[in-house]
Enzyme design. Structure first.
Site, PDB file in Angstrom:
ATOM      1  N   ARG A  11     -46.993  44.712 -65.675  1.00 56.52           N
ATOM      2  CA  ARG A  11     -46.355  45.387 -64.541  1.00 56.52           C
ATOM      3  C   ARG A  11     -46.770  44.807 -63.192  1.00 56.52           C
ATOM      4  NH1 ARG A  11     -43.688  46.506 -68.216  1.00 56.52           N
ATOM      5  NH2 ARG A  11     -42.818  48.521 -68.813  1.00 56.52           N
ATOM      6  N   LEU A  12     -47.343  43.625 -63.179  1.00 55.09           N
ATOM      7  CA  LEU A  12     -47.688  42.948 -61.928  1.00 55.09           C
ATOM      8  C   LEU A  12     -46.517  42.051 -61.532  1.00 55.09           C
ATOM      9  CD1 LEU A  12     -51.462  42.127 -62.569  1.00 55.09           C
ATOM     10  CD2 LEU A  12     -50.460  44.008 -61.237  1.00 55.09           C
TER      11      LEU A  12
END
Length: 215
Positions: free
Chosen positions: A193-194
């Site tokens: 999720r970066l």
């Protein structure tokens, strides 16, 4: 019936990356590049976009429409001016459109002001629509309540008969809108999720400022 565990639905995005050094100076040009890649990937209706409008009471509403034209000034779609979105755009011309190409793990979000395209542009696009779609633009009082589908079918018969053997003219209540952007954000999915987010913001001197955003 089995219950879907929504919390367990997730993807780990791994198909690409995005950095300020990767993008073009113009967000319109960058969008064109991404759009062509979406078309080449044979995504179903890559020109489908989520259009969000806001009423004068501050209530948002959204729907999917199709992008029909793109140039240096903005993003154009066509619809019924008397529909809910048309009414809300008349009250508040600020709008947002979003593209999501899941197969490429990409999203583009575009904010700006809406303006109507010229009647000539609307006429030209209407003239190349399939005849059935032209008839449909006359048949539907978009967003209005009707008793049943038979109402539409009877009105369609009437409109077909009215224009039998003739070209179908553009209804005065139907035409194009152009979103003129002042903010465009490109999102590329990344692991954990970066995600990568690159934003273009139009400055007071009409230049595009490019920045990376935290995911």
């Amino acid at each position: 019936m089995n219950k879907v565990d929504l919390a367990a639905l997730r993807e780990n995005y791994t198909k690409g990356s995005l950095d300020v050094s990767d993008v073009l100076p113009s967000p319109i040009q960058e969008f064109q590049k991404w759009f062509e890649q979406a078309v080449d990937s044979q995504i179903l209706e890559p020109n489908a976009m989520h259009v969000s409008t806001v009423s004068n009471e501050g209530k948002p509403s959204s729907r999917i429409v199709l992008l029909k034209s793109l140039d240096s000034t903005g993003f154009t779609f066509y619809t019924n001016y008397l529909s809910r979105k048309g009414t809300e755009l008349a009250e508040n011309p600020h709008a947002c459109i979003t593209f999501f190409w899941g197969e490429l793990e990409r999203q583009v979000r575009i904010e700006g002001l809406i303006e109507k395209v010229s009647e000539q542009d609307s006429d030209e696009y209407f003239s190349v629509r399939p005849r059935g779609s032209q008839i449909g633009a006359w048949v539907s009082n978009q967003s209005m309540v009707i008793d049943n589908r038979e109402v539409l079918e009877e009105r369609e018969k009437s409109i077909v008969a009215k224009f039998e053997g003739k070209d179908v003219p553009r209804p005065p209540h139907w035409g194009g809108y152009r979103l003129v952007p002042h903010y465009i954000e490109f999102w590329q999915g990344r692991p954990s999720r970066l995600h990568d987010r690159i934003a273009y913001t139009l400055t007071e001197n009409n230049q595009w400022k490019i920045e990376r955003l935290s995911p």
